[in-house]
Write a protein that holds these residues in place. Structure first.
Motif, PDB file in Angstrom:
ATOM      1  N   ALA A 170       0.833  -1.201   0.000  1.00 47.69           N
ATOM      2  CA  ALA A 170       0.000   0.000   0.000  1.00 47.69           C
ATOM      3  C   ALA A 170       0.869   1.253   0.000  1.00 47.69           C
ATOM      4  N   GLY A 171       1.967   1.217   0.759  1.00 46.13           N
ATOM      5  CA  GLY A 171       2.877   2.351   0.805  1.00 46.13           C
ATOM      6  C   GLY A 171       3.526   2.635  -0.537  1.00 46.13           C
ATOM      7  N   SER A 172       3.870   1.596  -1.275  1.00 47.89           N
ATOM      8  CA  SER A 172       4.452   1.775  -2.616  1.00 47.89           C
ATOM      9  C   SER A 172       3.467   2.474  -3.540  1.00 47.89           C
ATOM     10  N   ALA A 173       2.196   2.091  -3.436  1.00 46.64           N
ATOM     11  CA  ALA A 173       1.167   2.734  -4.256  1.00 46.64           C
ATOM     12  C   ALA A 173       1.002   4.201  -3.865  1.00 46.64           C
ATOM     13  N   LEU A 174       1.093   4.499  -2.564  1.00 47.36           N
ATOM     14  CA  LEU A 174       1.015   5.887  -2.127  1.00 47.36           C
ATOM     15  C   LEU A 174       2.153   6.721  -2.704  1.00 47.36           C
TER      16      LEU A 174
ATOM     17  N   ALA B 254      -5.120   8.681  -3.642  1.00 49.32           N
ATOM     18  CA  ALA B 254      -4.101   7.829  -3.020  1.00 49.32           C
ATOM     19  C   ALA B 254      -4.702   7.047  -1.855  1.00 49.32           C
ATOM     20  N   ASP B 255      -5.530   7.718  -1.030  1.00 52.00           N
ATOM     21  CA  ASP B 255      -6.214   7.030   0.067  1.00 52.00           C
ATOM     22  C   ASP B 255      -7.002   5.841  -0.466  1.00 52.00           C
ATOM     23  N   LYS B 256      -7.727   6.083  -1.555  1.00 54.86           N
ATOM     24  CA  LYS B 256      -8.620   5.059  -2.095  1.00 54.86           C
ATOM     25  C   LYS B 256      -7.840   3.896  -2.707  1.00 54.86           C
ATOM     26  N   ILE B 257      -6.735   4.215  -3.382  1.00 57.88           N
ATOM     27  CA  ILE B 257      -5.908   3.162  -3.979  1.00 57.88           C
ATOM     28  C   ILE B 257      -5.321   2.264  -2.892  1.00 57.88           C
ATOM     29  N   ALA B 258      -4.761   2.897  -1.848  1.00 58.74           N
ATOM     30  CA  ALA B 258      -4.169   2.123  -0.747  1.00 58.74           C
ATOM     31  C   ALA B 258      -5.235   1.302  -0.028  1.00 58.74           C
ATOM     32  N   ASN B 259      -6.416   1.877   0.135  1.00 62.74           N
ATOM     33  CA  ASN B 259      -7.510   1.167   0.790  1.00 62.74           C
ATOM     34  C   ASN B 259      -7.882  -0.099   0.034  1.00 62.74           C
ATOM     35  N   THR B 260      -7.954   0.005  -1.284  1.00 57.56           N
ATOM     36  CA  THR B 260      -8.303  -1.161  -2.106  1.00 57.56           C
ATOM     37  C   THR B 260      -7.254  -2.257  -1.978  1.00 57.56           C
TER      38      THR B 260
ATOM     39  N   ILE C 123      -5.192  -2.826   0.556  1.00 61.14           N
ATOM     40  CA  ILE C 123      -5.222  -3.426   1.886  1.00 61.14           C
ATOM     41  C   ILE C 123      -6.444  -4.317   2.052  1.00 61.14           C
ATOM     42  N   LYS C 124      -7.597  -3.828   1.677  1.00 59.68           N
ATOM     43  CA  LYS C 124      -8.815  -4.611   1.874  1.00 59.68           C
ATOM     44  C   LYS C 124      -8.804  -5.887   1.034  1.00 59.68           C
ATOM     45  N   ASN C 125      -8.374  -5.767  -0.220  1.00 64.22           N
ATOM     46  CA  ASN C 125      -8.296  -6.965  -1.067  1.00 64.22           C
ATOM     47  C   ASN C 125      -7.317  -7.976  -0.480  1.00 64.22           C
ATOM     48  N   GLY C 126      -6.199  -7.473   0.046  1.00 65.10           N
ATOM     49  CA  GLY C 126      -5.208  -8.357   0.646  1.00 65.10           C
ATOM     50  C   GLY C 126      -5.725  -9.041   1.892  1.00 65.10           C
ATOM     51  N   LEU C 127      -6.410  -8.292   2.734  1.00 65.97           N
ATOM     52  CA  LEU C 127      -6.948  -8.880   3.967  1.00 65.97           C
ATOM     53  C   LEU C 127      -8.033  -9.906   3.672  1.00 65.97           C
ATOM     54  N   VAL C 128      -8.886  -9.609   2.714  1.00 67.98           N
ATOM     55  CA  VAL C 128      -9.941 -10.559   2.343  1.00 67.98           C
ATOM     56  C   VAL C 128      -9.337 -11.851   1.804  1.00 67.98           C
ATOM     57  N   HIS C 129      -8.263 -11.718   1.015  1.00 72.13           N
ATOM     58  CA  HIS C 129      -7.598 -12.901   0.462  1.00 72.13           C
ATOM     59  C   HIS C 129      -6.918 -13.721   1.554  1.00 72.13           C
ATOM     60  N   LEU C 130      -6.239 -13.043   2.477  1.00 70.56           N
ATOM     61  CA  LEU C 130      -5.464 -13.740   3.504  1.00 70.56           C
ATOM     62  C   LEU C 130      -6.327 -14.266   4.640  1.00 70.56           C
ATOM     63  N   PHE C 131      -7.299 -13.466   5.045  1.00 69.89           N
ATOM     64  CA  PHE C 131      -8.104 -13.796   6.224  1.00 69.89           C
ATOM     65  C   PHE C 131      -9.585 -13.525   5.922  1.00 69.89           C
ATOM     66  N   PRO C 132     -10.188 -14.350   5.087  1.00 71.26           N
ATOM     67  CA  PRO C 132     -11.551 -14.068   4.604  1.00 71.26           C
ATOM     68  C   PRO C 132     -12.620 -14.040   5.685  1.00 71.26           C
TER      69      PRO C 132
END
Length: 249
Positions: free
Chosen positions: A12-16, A40-46, A48-57
């Motif tokens: 997320a930080g790289s995208a920011l 930038a907020d919205k890109i990082a949010n997407t 993180i949320k996609n990653g969390l859903v994938h890792l810990f659904p």
């Protein structure tokens, strides 16, 4: 789990940073409370949320960037609390003092926290009552609070409050440093500062990751009036706004 969340925060930080270094890509809008939000907020949010859903659904997510249409269940006992860009004002000022914040809340207590400052390539994290700092060269060191006969106070760079200076007037000797975003928590956790007083409106996603890191490093995050630990139980929250609080070693 902590390693995966650290990697997610770095992504997320790289995208920011891609947006940070490209003025043409920064689009600014304002929330109902007049706080700024960028693409930038919205890109990082997407990310993180996609990653969390994938890792810990099976673990629900509460994020600042969903706050205009926020949906959550007060009976969530375990949930992710996310601020994909903490310090949007600092991001827009181009001073580098902004962070990615991810925390895991269990029964009202932040049990895992990650704060990544992509401009400085510094990552702070905590899990199981241990806190670490990974510096720009990739070295991982355990961190802990430190006391000082002349304590340093870190205060908000963008949010001044008379109550802060009234508090400082009761202390004979101190130093002070202004700093943006959740880096103030990190300074206390690694012993660079001893106090961070905060008066005025903050939300639970602003503080949870820093709270986890400070407590794992041996410090405290307590309400100013009642001297109780900040609580993140959604069941007991009248709103998602924190009371005035103190971060201290």
């Amino acid at each position: 789990m902590l390693t995966e969340i650290c990697e997610l925060a770095r992504n997320a930080g790289s995208a920011l940073m891609e947006v940070y270094y490209s003025d043409k890509l920064i689009n600014i809008s304002y929330k109902s409370d007049q706080s700024p939000v960028t693409n930038a907020d919205k890109i990082a949010n997407t990310i993180i949320k996609n990653g969390l859903v994938h890792l810990f659904p099976n673990i629900p997510i509460l994020s600042e960037e969903d706050s205009n249409n926020i949906k959550y269940d007060k009976n969530w006992n375990i949930y992710w609390l996310v601020d994909p860009l903490d310090g949007t004002k600092e991001f827009l000022k181009k001073n580098g003092e902004f962070t990615v914040n991810i925390s895991l809340i269990k029964y009202g207590i932040p049990i895992l926290g990650v704060i990544y400052a992509p401009y400085f390539n510094l990552l702070y994290c905590a899990d199981k009552q241990q806190a670490w700092k990974i510096n720009e060269k990739g070295y991982k060191n355990k961190i802990s609070i430190a006391y000082s006969s002349i304590p340093k106070f870190v205060i908000s760079r963008s949010h001044s409050n008379k109550k802060v200076y009234n508090l400082l007037n009761t202390i004979k000797k101190y130093t002070i440093e202004k700093l943006g975003s959740s880096l103030k928590f990190c300074y206390v956790a690694e012993g660079k500062a001893q106090f961070y007083p905060r008066f005025g409106k903050t939300y639970i996603w602003d503080t949870a990751a820093g709270h986890a890191i400070v407590t794992a490093a041996g410090g405290k995050v307590i309400t100013y009036n009642e001297r109780k630990n900040l609580n993140y139980s959604l069941f007991s929250q009248l709103s998602l706004i924190n009371p005035d609080f103190l971060v201290l070693s």
